[in-house]
Enzyme design. Structure first.
Site, short mmCIF file in Angstrom:
data_model
loop_
_atom_site.label_atom_id
_atom_site.label_comp_id
_atom_site.label_asym_id
_atom_site.label_seq_id
_atom_site.Cartn_x
_atom_site.Cartn_y
_atom_site.Cartn_z
N HIS A 159 -6.75 -1.38 2.17
CA HIS A 159 -5.52 -2.12 2.47
C HIS A 159 -5.86 -3.49 3.08
O HIS A 159 -5.27 -4.51 2.73
CB HIS A 159 -4.66 -1.39 3.50
CG HIS A 159 -4.15 -0.05 3.07
ND1 HIS A 159 -4.59 1.13 3.63
CD2 HIS A 159 -3.23 0.30 2.15
CE1 HIS A 159 -3.94 2.15 3.08
NE2 HIS A 159 -3.12 1.68 2.17
N LYS A 196 -7.16 0.27 -7.46
CA LYS A 196 -7.33 1.72 -7.25
C LYS A 196 -6.17 2.49 -7.90
O LYS A 196 -6.36 3.56 -8.45
CB LYS A 196 -7.38 1.97 -5.74
CG LYS A 196 -6.90 3.30 -5.27
CD LYS A 196 -8.06 4.17 -4.97
CE LYS A 196 -7.77 5.60 -4.59
NZ LYS A 196 -6.45 5.99 -4.27
N GLN A 253 0.01 2.14 -11.35
CA GLN A 253 1.04 1.52 -10.51
C GLN A 253 1.01 0.01 -10.70
O GLN A 253 2.05 -0.64 -10.88
CB GLN A 253 0.77 1.88 -9.05
CG GLN A 253 1.55 1.06 -8.05
CD GLN A 253 1.36 1.57 -6.64
OE1 GLN A 253 1.90 2.60 -6.26
NE2 GLN A 253 0.57 0.87 -5.84
N MET A 309 -11.67 4.29 -1.10
CA MET A 309 -10.94 4.48 0.16
C MET A 309 -9.49 4.84 -0.14
O MET A 309 -8.89 4.31 -1.07
CB MET A 309 -10.99 3.20 0.98
CG MET A 309 -12.36 2.93 1.50
SD MET A 309 -12.38 1.42 2.45
CE MET A 309 -14.13 1.37 2.85
N ARG A 329 -5.37 9.36 1.93
CA ARG A 329 -5.47 10.82 1.74
C ARG A 329 -6.85 11.35 2.11
O ARG A 329 -6.98 12.55 2.37
CB ARG A 329 -5.15 11.20 0.30
CG ARG A 329 -3.69 11.09 -0.03
CD ARG A 329 -3.38 11.76 -1.36
NE ARG A 329 -1.95 11.91 -1.53
CZ ARG A 329 -1.14 10.95 -1.97
NH1 ARG A 329 -1.63 9.78 -2.32
NH2 ARG A 329 0.16 11.16 -2.09
#
Ligand code: AMP
Length: 281
Positions: free
Chosen positions: A37, A149, A153, A184, A187
């Protein structure tokens, strides 16, 4: 760093005179922030005058209530990390603010929501598109940052913003990995120490598949070899492994020269679902 939870406060923030003419970069997240992030936040800070981040665990995108309940949350830790990076604004709305009533607006993405993640998480992308379109309308960024990642989406958000003429540039950011290759993910916090070691099998399988394709093995042979890898050597239960054209995520059965292809994978380690992908030029 401003932390706001009301939509009207966000509008007021951007309507201040000193904000006029400033470029806005935006990173939507569900919190439990990690270096993946933060790489999106860093890129936004480097490319924009103002960087805004949202932290919202979006109930609409969870098809599994247990997954929603167990999703890791640590707002204070997230805010310290963002403050340290000098993020300007955090939007942290409640579910009631984002969904004051049951939404009847619904997105549909054709084949893009029937394959891979869409196939195994029905309704997931409708929920993602709903929240992202709301957030883009609330924060009105010039650029919004998404991780490779979550390739499907990313493709869906790019398609949606283009088709709806949303005035935002969608920026894709490469996947950040742990030293053993594990992508990374928030979860990963749910894995116990034994599972954490096994989790790197996802990346090992992708890397092995990539080498085999580069060595000239056929797509079908490599798909079989990935299944064997998980059946023979791993604690991970493979959900899917697909070889797709990166531009539109259509399955490929044969590699074509000059066409970018992505290897996409999902699997369960205990109750934790992991996804990853690797590109092949
Ligand atoms: P999430 O909080 O899981 O919704 O993720 C928020 C954003 O961070 C999404 O655009 C993700 O694709 C991106 N992201 C998550 N993990 C990584 C990673 N390991 N590397 C780069 N971006 C990531």
């Amino acid at each position: 760093m401003k932390v706001l939870s009301e939509i009207s406060e966000i509008r007021r923030f951007f309507n201040q005179e000193e904000m006029h003419g400033k470029s806005i970069g935006f990173i939507p997240t569900m919190g439990a922030l990690h270096e993946g992030h933060l790489s999106l936040v860093r890129q936004s800070i480097a490319e924009n005058d103002i960087t805004a981040c949202s932290i919202f665990v979006n109930p609409a995108q969870f098809n599994n209530p247990d997954d929603l309940k167990k999703y890791p949350r640590d707002l204070n830790a997230d805010l310290s990390l963002l403050e340290e990076l000098k993020c300007d604004l955090v939007f942290h709305p409640s579910p009631e603010i984002m969904y004051p009533s049951q939404s009847i607006t619904s997105f549909s993405f054709g084949y893009l929501e029937e394959i891979m993640e869409g196939k195994f998480r029905p309704g997931h992308f409708k929920g993602v598109a709903l929240v992202v379109s709301k957030l883009l309308n609330i924060l009105t960024p010039d650029k919004a940052y998404f991780g490779e990642k979550d390739l499907q989406q990313l493709t869906i958000i790019q398609t949606m913003s283009k088709e709806l003429n949303i005035p935002v540039e969608i920026i894709s950011v490469p996947t950040m990995r742990e030293s053993d290759g594990l992508a990374m993910s928030s979860r990963n916090l749910r894995l116990n120490s034994q599972e954490r070691i096994s989790a790197a099998d996802i990346y090992r399988a992708l890397y092995k598949a990539k080498s085999e394709l580069n060595d000239g093995k056929s797509v079908n042979t490599v798909k079989e070899s990935v299944k064997d890898f998980f059946n023979d050597n791993s604690q991970i239960e493979l959900e899917y492994f697909e070889v797709v054209r990166t531009s539109d995520l259509k399955e490929v059965s044969k590699l074509e020269a000059g066409e970018k292809v992505s290897l996409c994978i999902a699997g369960y380690l205990g109750k934790v679902r992991l996804i990853d992908n690797l590109s092949l030029i």
